[in-house]
Design a protein around this motif. Structure first.
Motif, PDB file in Angstrom:
ATOM      1  N   ARG A  83       3.709  12.174   1.435  1.00 40.44           N
ATOM      2  CA  ARG A  83       3.672  10.708   1.365  1.00 40.44           C
ATOM      3  C   ARG A  83       4.492  10.156   2.533  1.00 40.44           C
ATOM      4  NH1 ARG A  83       6.485  12.308  -2.922  1.00 40.44           N
ATOM      5  NH2 ARG A  83       4.896  11.716  -4.409  1.00 40.44           N
ATOM      6  N   ASN A 106       0.822  -1.209   0.000  1.00 34.45           N
ATOM      7  CA  ASN A 106       0.000   0.000   0.000  1.00 34.45           C
ATOM      8  C   ASN A 106       0.860   1.265   0.000  1.00 34.45           C
ATOM      9  OD1 ASN A 106      -2.381  -1.466   0.007  1.00 34.45           O
ATOM     10  ND2 ASN A 106      -2.574  -1.443   2.230  1.00 34.45           N
ATOM     11  N   ARG A 158       2.033   1.792  -3.512  1.00 36.39           N
ATOM     12  CA  ARG A 158       0.991   2.195  -4.461  1.00 36.39           C
ATOM     13  C   ARG A 158       0.323   3.514  -4.111  1.00 36.39           C
ATOM     14  NH1 ARG A 158      -2.319  -3.531  -5.511  1.00 36.39           N
ATOM     15  NH2 ARG A 158      -0.683  -4.550  -6.749  1.00 36.39           N
ATOM     16  N   TYR A 159       0.097   3.748  -2.821  1.00 38.76           N
ATOM     17  CA  TYR A 159      -0.714   4.891  -2.398  1.00 38.76           C
ATOM     18  C   TYR A 159       0.049   5.931  -1.579  1.00 38.76           C
ATOM     19  CZ  TYR A 159      -4.396   1.573  -3.647  1.00 38.76           C
ATOM     20  OH  TYR A 159      -5.181   0.665  -4.310  1.00 38.76           O
ATOM     21  N   ARG A 200      -3.968   2.145   2.404  1.00 43.20           N
ATOM     22  CA  ARG A 200      -4.641   2.027   1.117  1.00 43.20           C
ATOM     23  C   ARG A 200      -5.655   3.165   0.906  1.00 43.20           C
ATOM     24  NH1 ARG A 200      -7.481  -3.505  -1.304  1.00 43.20           N
ATOM     25  NH2 ARG A 200      -7.302  -2.912  -3.517  1.00 43.20           N
ATOM     26  N   GLU A 201      -5.327   4.321   1.445  1.00 48.89           N
ATOM     27  CA  GLU A 201      -6.187   5.494   1.318  1.00 48.89           C
ATOM     28  C   GLU A 201      -5.682   6.391   0.192  1.00 48.89           C
ATOM     29  OE1 GLU A 201      -8.948   6.238   2.695  1.00 48.89           O
ATOM     30  OE2 GLU A 201      -9.109   5.062   4.535  1.00 48.89           O
ATOM     31  N   SER A 202      -6.595   7.148  -0.379  1.00 45.99           N
ATOM     32  CA  SER A 202      -6.230   8.073  -1.444  1.00 45.99           C
ATOM     33  C   SER A 202      -5.371   9.203  -0.887  1.00 45.99           C
ATOM     34  CB  SER A 202      -7.492   8.672  -2.073  1.00 45.99           C
ATOM     35  OG  SER A 202      -7.164   9.788  -2.887  1.00 45.99           O
TER      36      SER A 202
END
Length: 393
Positions: free
Chosen positions: A191, A114, A117-118, A123-125
């Protein structure tokens, strides 16, 4: 990967860690194993790990899963008479091998995926990273609009997305606002800082995060970074400079101490018996012991008590080094996590509030209070929540 390739990969990675060759100087004194929060349950204590590495039995350590029990609390490294980099070298390099073999614990693997990717383990936007700012009654500016600020505030992933940890973020942001601090956040440009990925052996992902974060930082003008996430603080202070990052970094306990004279004039009386937990990456790892204690003791009405294990000897909450994502795995070895032992220590000294200085501590200790039947008798507060409560009276 056969055993030969495994050993070659391991020692190649270990050679990149400062002072890694000191593992050859291990005295086999057992200080590390006796200090480890999970030493009683681990099939390979840090001492036995080094012995196995010297005997080129790395595959046996990996098969045991012992390297995933480490909470990166730094106690073994801190106490080692030979100063072997166990926390930053020996164990993360073992974890990298498990990742390369495709055999990490499921929960942690999902968190790492996650992050890749995120930009966060939940796994949050990224667009939701600053949603907490909509829940406060004052403006929290972003650097994309403000362009410059004295302080760049980094809430990090738990402080941005985790339901309980967002309350800490909002409290500290409000304290800065009430102090008149010129601060801003990155918002959806922020991030993961990545200390979790480094300590979990995902070195490639960590380097990618560092590179992207530094590029983002370089877009804006600010004098220093302040964060309430102890692991983000550690990475920004100790790891990012290796990649050219040169800004001053403060933990929020240091920021509060820096502003203590102003805060004293704002404080109202609180009727609590408070004990302070020395978070591993605030205290033992980075030597911040007195600042938070002086802030707490400056609040009128507070009765301050110390637990049995304090400062350098404080017990880990169990959440560091990916431990917060290893619940199911750890339960196979041990029935009780260190956090449960720690809240009992607080109860023994009569505290009704445990004050912490790391976002991971709060959910770890609140879960521990439920498991030990102490919920309702003891509260857990981040130091910024305690300070804000004292200000508001």
């Amino acid at each position: 990967m056969d055993v030969g390739e495994m050993l070659e990969t391991y020692f190649e990675r270990l050679s990149e860690v400062a002072e890694s060759e000191k593992y050859k100087q291990c005295l086999q004194c057992g200080t590390c194993g006796g200090s480890c929060p999970y030493g009683i349950a681990s099939p390979f204590t840090p001492r036995r790990m080094i012995l196995a590495i010297r005997a080129k039995l790395v595959d046996e350590i990996l098969e045991s899963g012992a390297h995933w029990l480490c909470t990166s609390c730094y106690t073994c490294s801190y106490r080692c008479p030979s100063q072997i980099p166990l926390t930053d070298g020996i164990i993360p390099a073992l974890r990298e091998l498990s990742l390369l073999e495709g055999n990490p614990p499921e929960e942690l693997a999902a968190a790492l995926m996650n992050i890749a990717r995120y930009g966060n383990p939940f796994r949050e936007s990224p667009r939701k990273r600053d949603n907490w700012t909509k829940e406060v009654e004052f403006e929290v500016p972003t650097l994309s609009k403000k362009k410059s600020a004295d302080v760049l505030f980094i809430p990090e992933c738990f402080g941005s997305y985790h339901r309980r940890c967002k309350e800490i973020t909002k409290a500290f942001a409000e304290v800065m606002y009430l102090l008149g601090t010129d601060f801003a956040i990155l918002g959806n440009e922020e991030r993961c800082i990545g200390d979790l990925t480094r300590l979990s052996g995902e070195f490639g992902l960590f380097e990618d995060l560092v590179e992207k974060n530094i590029k983002t930082f370089e877009k804006y003008e600010f004098n220093r970074i302040v964060t309430h996430d102890a692991h983000a603080y550690n990475a920004l202070r100790r790891e990012y400079p290796k990649y050219g990052f040169e800004k001053e970094v403060l933990h929020h306990t240091q920021f509060l101490f820096e502003n203590l004279d102003k805060l004293k004039d704002m404080f109202n009386e609180l009727d609590y018996v408070v004990t302070y937990h020395d978070s591993c990456y605030v205290g033992r790892r980075n030597g911040i012991f007195d600042e938070p204690r002086q802030v707490i003791q400056a609040i009128p009405g507070i009765k301050f008590v110390e637990m049995k294990r304090t400062r350098e000897n404080a017990l880990c909450c169990g959440g560091g080094g990916g431990g917060v994502w290893l619940d199911s795995f750890i339960k196979e070895f041990l029935k009780e996590r260190p956090a449960e032992d720690r809240v009992r220590e607080a109860a023994l000294v009569g505290a009704n509030v445990i004050v912490t200085a790391c976002t991971l501590d709060v959910p770890m200790f609140e879960d521990a209070l439920k498991m030990t039947g102490l919920e309702g008798q003891i509260e857990v507060k981040d130091i910024s929540e305690l300070v804000l409560e004292a200000i508001k009276g």
